[in-house]
Design a protein around this motif. Structure first.
Motif, PDB file in Angstrom:
ATOM      1  N   THR A   1       0.812  -1.211   0.000  1.00 16.68           N
ATOM      2  CA  THR A   1       0.000   0.000   0.000  1.00 16.68           C
ATOM      3  C   THR A   1       0.853   1.272   0.000  1.00 16.68           C
ATOM      4  N   PRO A   2       1.891   1.395   0.866  1.00 14.36           N
ATOM      5  CA  PRO A   2       2.698   2.624   0.832  1.00 14.36           C
ATOM      6  C   PRO A   2       3.329   2.872  -0.537  1.00 14.36           C
ATOM      7  N   ALA A   3       3.798   1.811  -1.195  1.00 14.86           N
ATOM      8  CA  ALA A   3       4.412   1.981  -2.514  1.00 14.86           C
ATOM      9  C   ALA A   3       3.385   2.460  -3.537  1.00 14.86           C
ATOM     10  N   LEU A   4       2.166   1.908  -3.489  1.00 15.69           N
ATOM     11  CA  LEU A   4       1.132   2.294  -4.452  1.00 15.69           C
ATOM     12  C   LEU A   4       0.616   3.704  -4.195  1.00 15.69           C
ATOM     13  N   ARG A   5       0.864   4.247  -3.001  1.00 13.94           N
ATOM     14  CA  ARG A   5       0.423   5.614  -2.697  1.00 13.94           C
ATOM     15  C   ARG A   5       1.538   6.631  -2.927  1.00 13.94           C
ATOM     16  N   SER A   6       2.598   6.185  -3.577  1.00 16.21           N
ATOM     17  CA  SER A   6       3.700   7.054  -3.992  1.00 16.21           C
ATOM     18  C   SER A   6       3.775   7.047  -5.515  1.00 16.21           C
ATOM     19  N   ARG A   7       3.955   8.209  -6.145  1.00 19.41           N
ATOM     20  CA  ARG A   7       4.014   8.265  -7.610  1.00 19.41           C
ATOM     21  C   ARG A   7       5.162   7.408  -8.132  1.00 19.41           C
ATOM     22  N   ALA A   8       6.342   7.633  -7.565  1.00 17.99           N
ATOM     23  CA  ALA A   8       7.503   6.871  -8.023  1.00 17.99           C
ATOM     24  C   ALA A   8       7.377   5.403  -7.629  1.00 17.99           C
ATOM     25  N   GLY A   9       6.867   5.163  -6.404  1.00 21.54           N
ATOM     26  CA  GLY A   9       6.732   3.792  -5.940  1.00 21.54           C
ATOM     27  C   GLY A   9       5.750   2.995  -6.778  1.00 21.54           C
ATOM     28  N   ARG A  10       4.650   3.619  -7.183  1.00 21.97           N
ATOM     29  CA  ARG A  10       3.662   2.918  -8.003  1.00 21.97           C
ATOM     30  C   ARG A  10       4.273   2.514  -9.344  1.00 21.97           C
TER      31      ARG A  10
ATOM     32  N   ASP B   1      -8.581   3.524  -7.530  1.00 17.85           N
ATOM     33  CA  ASP B   1      -9.391   3.659  -6.326  1.00 17.85           C
ATOM     34  C   ASP B   1      -8.952   4.897  -5.547  1.00 17.85           C
ATOM     35  N   SER B   2      -9.917   5.719  -5.158  1.00 15.99           N
ATOM     36  CA  SER B   2      -9.589   6.983  -4.464  1.00 15.99           C
ATOM     37  C   SER B   2      -8.891   6.736  -3.130  1.00 15.99           C
ATOM     38  N   ARG B   3      -9.074   5.559  -2.557  1.00 15.80           N
ATOM     39  CA  ARG B   3      -8.419   5.259  -1.275  1.00 15.80           C
ATOM     40  C   ARG B   3      -6.926   5.004  -1.434  1.00 15.80           C
ATOM     41  N   LEU B   4      -6.446   4.937  -2.688  1.00 15.22           N
ATOM     42  CA  LEU B   4      -5.011   4.775  -2.947  1.00 15.22           C
ATOM     43  C   LEU B   4      -4.433   6.043  -3.563  1.00 15.22           C
ATOM     44  N   SER B   5      -5.024   7.185  -3.204  1.00 15.26           N
ATOM     45  CA  SER B   5      -4.504   8.458  -3.714  1.00 15.26           C
ATOM     46  C   SER B   5      -3.094   8.693  -3.191  1.00 15.26           C
TER      47      SER B   5
END
Length: 546
Positions: free
Chosen positions: A410-419, A443-447
């Motif tokens: 989840t933290p990676a997917l909520r980072s532009r570079a990490g995603r 999903d808005s919960r992963l903004s």
């Protein structure tokens, strides 16, 4: 047991003394700890009544009565033979049939029949009320095995003679091929299983069905699933009818899916007793539940789940006056387990990536295997400057569920570079997961979180400097022979460190494993990963050129 004077009077029948286990118990006297006496179904009904939930009144014919019947049928020799007879042996089915036949043929002792008769008269206050006669085995409705549908249920039974016959048939249903096979698949010794019988007043049902307080298909814990059809719930439970199907978002009560069934089969009670099946010539696609009833049923299911502390599979009914009744509940045993610290709030979405799937290891890991991976992850996390609080538990993102390993991405997917990094990595190693990540990223919960890129960049730079990764990748690309020699030397070093002399003590062996996991493994990863990344880069570049 704390029984009222009236209950004690009901139970003091024939030769039964109160210092012995009773033959019958009213629901109000049943507590969950009496499962060995009343079976799983009755224990749950008693517990629901204790919790103030709406349960039709009734009583339980306890396992004491079954034991007396079993003793009279002289089953011990057959049970011992069954325990050592493989299911593939033709004698296996024959033994089961003999046990069933003996239980049906042996006369019911007078004290058992009298106890049931007195309890039945008390239930109807002197009148012959219609009841459901249902099996309640001691190995039933358990957290790890529901035994749903394994034993028999008889509906709309009126009069003591028919009730006694139904009780005998319930006892015999403990010994069907299906029931025995299910027990053997769970390594449950049939000699240890006893059967109680629930006798419960039948309500005047208008609509009935089943309610799952979690979605059994998706595992979604915040969704309730309801199947409903007019008439007795047996039509839904047995699969005889195509019911109305509803999926409800529990936190907000929104009905997010409606699928009307044709409801062409209705099972209803007959006036003279028993049930009848009615096949309708024309489908009825009108909803048999109103939105208000759907939400009320969902809320009632939430109460049951909160009481038991686990998702429940509930059988329910609504009578002709509109009152809700619960006729059974059991734990849903087919849901995939979540990590122990998984959030339950609807707005807190967590994404877990299966390490097992990525490695092609679909079966569960052993406890020792899980422990080793946690220690390895702790070692690597410490090397990159992120030591976990507990080395045995491993870094916080590493999770266990169902004896398999997951990483909380989840933290990676909520980072532009990490995603971008995660999705590209998945495209190289697990393309199906990459597509899933691309889908759920909307999903808005992963903004994106504002500070996430900075934290990721800081960690990335630390790893680059600490491991000299760019230099090592360049060396692997431009001097592949040296890279291969380096890997070969690394392998020899590992072999030397893990080769122990004969007679090495247990303490020295444990110390060797600790050095291997906490000191050697970071060097191994630093030695392997640059070569692996260089090889993947060369492969990707070659595919572009071609």
């Amino acid at each position: 047991m704390n029984l009222s004077d009236q209950e004690q009077e009901q139970l003091s029948i024939g030769n039964i003394q109160m210092n012995e286990a009773p033959l019958v118990l009213p629901f109000e006297a049943i507590k969950s700890e009496l499962i060995s006496l009343v079976g799983g179904k009755a224990a749950n009904l008693g517990e629901m009544i204790q919790a103030g939930l709406p349960v039709p009144p009734g009583f339980c014919v306890t396992t004491t009565a079954y034991k007396r019947i079993a003793q009279g049928a002289h089953l011990d020799a057959l049970l011992d033979e069954l325990a050592v007879t493989p299911s593939s042996d033709s004698r296996h089915a024959h033994i089961i049939a003999e046990i069933r036949s003996f239980l049906l043929d042996v006369p019911m002792p007078d004290e058992v029949a009298n106890a049931i008769a007195v309890a039945y008269q008390a239930l109807g206050q002197g009148t012959m009320v219609a009841v459901a006669v249902r099996s309640s085995a001691t190995a039933e409705d358990l957290p790890f095995a529901s035994f749903a549908g394994q034993q028999e249920t008889y509906l709309n039974i009126v009069g003591i003679e028919d009730i006694l016959k139904a009780v005998s048939r319930c006892w015999a249903s403990l010994w069907t091929d299906r029931s025995v096979s299910y027990r053997e698949s769970l390594d449950i010794d049939s000699r240890t299983v006893q059967l109680a019988v629930v006798i419960q007043q039948l309500v005047d049902v208008s609509v009935a069905g089943v309610l799952f307080t979690a979605n059994p298909l998706t595992g979604h814990r915040a969704q309730a699933v309801i199947d409903a059809s007019p008439g007795l719930g047996e039509a839904v439970v047995s699969g005889a009818v195509n019911p109305d199907h509803f999926v409800v978002s529990r936190p907000i009560g929104e009905i997010i899916e409606r699928r009307p069934g044709d409801k062409r089969v209705i099972i209803q009670a007959r006036k003279e007793g028993g049930t009848e099946r009615i096949d309708l010539p024309v489908a009825d696609t009108r909803s048999c539940l109103s939105d208000q009833q759907i939400r009320a049923l969902t809320a009632l299911g939430a109460q049951v789940e909160a009481h038991y502390g686990a998702p429940q599979d509930i059988e329910w009914a609504i009578d002709t006056s509109g009152k809700f009744w619960l006729t059974q509940t059991r734990a849903i045993t087919t849901l995939y387990p979540l990590p122990s610290d998984a959030p339950t709030e609807k707005d807190n979405l967590r994404v877990y990536f299966s390490v097992n799937v990525a490695q092609g290891v679909y079966r569960p890991l052993t406890p020792m295997g899980l422990g080793v991976f946690h220690l390895l992850a702790s070692s690597v996390a410490t090397f990159i400057g992120l030591p976990p609080r507990d080395l045995l538990a491993g870094p916080a993102p590493l999770k266990d569920a169902g004896m398999r390993l997951f990483v909380d991405v989840t933290p990676a997917l909520r980072s532009r570079a990490g995603r971008k990094l995660v999705i590209r990595a998945m495209q190289a190693m697990e393309s199906r997961t990459a597509r899933i990540f691309q889908y759920i990223a909307h999903d808005s919960r992963l903004s994106f979180l504002p500070a996430s890129d900075f934290r990721l960049l800081r960690t990335f730079l630390f790893v680059m400097v600490r491991s000299r990764l760019p230099l090592r990748i360049a060396m692997a690309l431009f001097k592949p022979a040296n890279a291969r020699r380096h890997l070969h030397k690394l392998m020899l070093d590992l072999q030397a460190q893990t080769t122990l002399a004969d007679g090495t003590s247990a303490v020295e062996r444990v110390a060797t494993v600790e050095r291997l996991l906490f000191e050697t493994m970071p060097r191994v990863f630093v030695g392997i990963i640059p070569t692996m990344l260089g090889a993947l880069g060369a492969y990707s570049f070659a595919s572009k050129l071609l």
